[in-house]
Design a protein around this motif. Structure first.
Motif, PDB file in Angstrom:
ATOM      1  N   LEU A  88       0.956  -1.294  -0.053  1.00  0.00           N
ATOM      2  CA  LEU A  88       0.117  -0.099   0.056  1.00  0.00           C
ATOM      3  C   LEU A  88       0.981   1.175  -0.040  1.00  0.00           C
ATOM      4  O   LEU A  88       0.568   2.230  -0.766  1.00  0.00           O
ATOM      5  CB  LEU A  88      -0.880  -0.129   1.235  1.00  0.00           C
ATOM      6  N   ARG A  89       2.111   1.267   0.797  1.00  0.00           N
ATOM      7  CA  ARG A  89       2.765   2.302   0.952  1.00  0.00           C
ATOM      8  C   ARG A  89       3.794   2.414  -0.242  1.00  0.00           C
ATOM      9  O   ARG A  89       3.718   3.603  -0.736  1.00  0.00           O
ATOM     10  CB  ARG A  89       3.632   2.274   2.221  1.00  0.00           C
ATOM     11  N   SER A  90       3.908   1.182  -0.927  1.00  0.00           N
ATOM     12  CA  SER A  90       4.829   1.307  -2.210  1.00  0.00           C
ATOM     13  C   SER A  90       3.750   2.086  -3.286  1.00  0.00           C
ATOM     14  O   SER A  90       4.395   2.973  -4.327  1.00  0.00           O
ATOM     15  CB  SER A  90       5.192   0.023  -2.582  1.00  0.00           C
ATOM     16  N   MET A  91       2.574   1.659  -3.547  1.00  0.00           N
ATOM     17  CA  MET A  91       1.666   2.310  -4.314  1.00  0.00           C
ATOM     18  C   MET A  91       1.817   4.046  -4.229  1.00  0.00           C
ATOM     19  O   MET A  91       1.743   4.667  -5.144  1.00  0.00           O
ATOM     20  CB  MET A  91       0.133   1.863  -4.021  1.00  0.00           C
ATOM     21  N   ALA A  92       1.517   4.393  -2.924  1.00  0.00           N
ATOM     22  CA  ALA A  92       1.519   5.978  -2.699  1.00  0.00           C
ATOM     23  C   ALA A  92       2.915   6.472  -2.955  1.00  0.00           C
ATOM     24  O   ALA A  92       3.083   7.669  -3.526  1.00  0.00           O
ATOM     25  CB  ALA A  92       1.042   6.176  -1.139  1.00  0.00           C
ATOM     26  N   SER A  93       4.009   5.659  -2.466  1.00  0.00           N
ATOM     27  CA  SER A  93       5.114   6.432  -2.981  1.00  0.00           C
ATOM     28  C   SER A  93       5.807   6.496  -4.441  1.00  0.00           C
ATOM     29  O   SER A  93       6.082   7.565  -4.775  1.00  0.00           O
ATOM     30  CB  SER A  93       6.313   5.313  -2.259  1.00  0.00           C
ATOM     31  N   VAL A  94       5.387   5.392  -5.013  1.00  0.00           N
ATOM     32  CA  VAL A  94       5.665   5.452  -6.459  1.00  0.00           C
ATOM     33  C   VAL A  94       4.787   6.566  -7.403  1.00  0.00           C
ATOM     34  O   VAL A  94       5.447   7.359  -7.917  1.00  0.00           O
ATOM     35  CB  VAL A  94       5.211   4.047  -7.292  1.00  0.00           C
ATOM     36  N   GLN A  95       3.517   6.516  -6.995  1.00  0.00           N
ATOM     37  CA  GLN A  95       2.641   7.372  -7.508  1.00  0.00           C
ATOM     38  C   GLN A  95       3.146   8.794  -7.060  1.00  0.00           C
ATOM     39  O   GLN A  95       3.080   9.770  -8.017  1.00  0.00           O
ATOM     40  CB  GLN A  95       1.000   7.313  -6.960  1.00  0.00           C
TER      41      GLN A  95
END
Ligand code: FAD
Length: 386
Positions: A88-95
């Motif tokens: 979930l954090r990866s989704m927000a970090s990448v975006q």
């Protein structure tokens, strides 16, 4: 919730509100199904726009509908998301940090208007293509090339281990510009262009609740206006990574805290030899160690947020925090897992999932080894990469 040195007291009303909103979101929308997603190797894609509506993508940026919250609020958000799952954090970090940040910092006005509002709401998804099959820790050796042809560029090459590439609308591809002395440039490549492929990487044993893929580029033509005009050289991708690593240093604390809270609860509930296992000194020692390591890592990122807010944060300080906090989360989630005995390897509890995730987080965005060398160079003046 662990906050041993009362960091809560320093938060302003907006920071508390963002932290509480993210915490509630994770509790209600993420926790019930995340174990299943981890087993199935899927990401809860229905949450992508919901996270956008809640302002979880690049909220620390200004303009284009973005709220411009404090760097500490942004960090607290990453902490809460990763307490749910690193995917979930990866989704927000990448975006936010790897796609919206470079468009915001280096993009043309047209690029900003085209992408930032839609990415902020999650209606458009982005990915960041730097790593290649033969070049991970040393991305400056990348082989992906762009060749100028009239008012277009033709891209050829391959990227791998790219978070979200199979579901992305646009990829920022870092490639060497043959017509400009092989200088690295950032290219905005819509994934529906001819010659783009985005195969999913299956059968990961870590970060399973996250979609990872490749990007194949076979004579892909993009207009010249898709080049990020504001940056040349490795500063482009590296400055994005500094933004994302700042969020990771916060996020890892959330994963460790969540594992710790499960272990603490288990220690009071689970009885052996006629009493709660939390009454045994060995279990108390493990909890004391986790609480101490989590607290000292929290202090580091709170300090970093102050430096970032006033524009003084250095990449080396971020390297120290990413290196320390991810190693901490890897080790502390293993201790928490131990405390849950056999139940510790079940998806019903979070520590083993966090532990497995940390193997990826330890490796991506600069491996632990590479951050060690960054610090070594800062401390001695000698670069020991080669
Ligand atoms: P290598 O660089 O081959 O390293 C192998 C080992 O050698 C490591 O232990 C490393 O520490 C060590 N090593 C390398 N050089 C040195 C040295 N000089 N001295 C000492 N030891 C050294 N990349 C993207 O571009 N975008 C993404 O969205 C993205 N998402 C990812 C998602 C996942 C799930 C994973 C696993 C990776 C992702 N990555 C992404 C790639 C990631 O950044 C790379 O895996 C990472 O940079 C390491 O590169 P590598 O795997 O090629 O390992």
């Amino acid at each position: 919730m662990l906050d041993f040195v009362d960091l809560e007291a320093d938060l302003d009303a907006e920071e508390r509100m963002i932290r509480d909103t993210a915490r509630e979101f994770v509790q209600q929308e993420v926790k019930p199904d995340i174990g299943e997603h981890f087993v199935e190797g899927t990401f809860p894609t229905d949450l992508i726009t919901e996270m956008g509506e809640m302002g979880f993508y690049a909220p620390n940026l200004e303009g284009y509908g973005l709220p411009n919250v404090s760097e500490r609020a942004y960090g607290l958000l990453m902490q809460e998301l990763e307490a749910g799952d690193s995917g979930l954090r990866s989704m927000a970090s990448v975006q936010g940090a790897l796609v919206m940040y470079p468009i915001h910092a280096y993009g043309s006005e047209a690029q900003k208007e085209k992408w930032l509002p839609d990415m902020g709401t999650g209606e458009a998804v982005g990915c960041f293509g730097l790593t290649e099959p033969e070049h991970g820790s040393n991305p400056s050796a990348m082989e992906t090339r762009a060749e100028k042809d009239g008012d277009e560029y033709v891209l050829n090459g391959a990227k791998t281990w790219i978070t979200n590439s199979p579901i992305a609308d646009v990829a920022i591809v870092w490639a060497k510009d043959r017509s400009d002395d092989d200088t690295v440039r950032g290219f905005l490549v819509e994934t529906d262009r001819d010659g783009v492929s985005t195969n999913k990487i299956e059968e990961k044993l870590s970060l399973r609740a996250s979609i990872t893929g490749e990007i194949g580029l076979n004579d892909v033509r993009i207009p010249e206006e898709n080049v990020l005009p504001g940056v040349k050289g490795m500063k482009g991708p590296l400055s994005c990574l500094t933004q994302a690593r700042y969020g990771i240093a916060w996020g890892a604390v959330g994963a460790a805290r969540d594992a710790f809270e499960e272990a603490r609860e288990y220690a009071t509930d689970r009885e052996q030899f006629g009493k709660p296992i939390g009454k045994f000194q060995l279990q108390q020692e493990k909890l004391a160690e986790q609480a101490t390591q989590i607290t000292t890592s929290q202090l580091l990122v709170h300090r970093l947020s102050e430096l970032k807010e006033r524009g003084d944060l250095t990449p080396q300080q971020v390297s120290m925090a990413k290196r320390n906090n991810v190693r901490m989360a890897r080790e502390m989630s293993r201790l928490a897992r131990e405390q849950l005995g056999g139940n510790g390897i079940s998806t019903d509890y979070s520590p083993m999932r966090h532990l497995a995730n940390m193997e990826t987080v330890y490796t991506y965005e600069g491996t632990h080894d590479i951050h060690t060398l960054v610090l070594g160079q800062e401390l001695t003046g000698f670069a020991a990469y080669e």
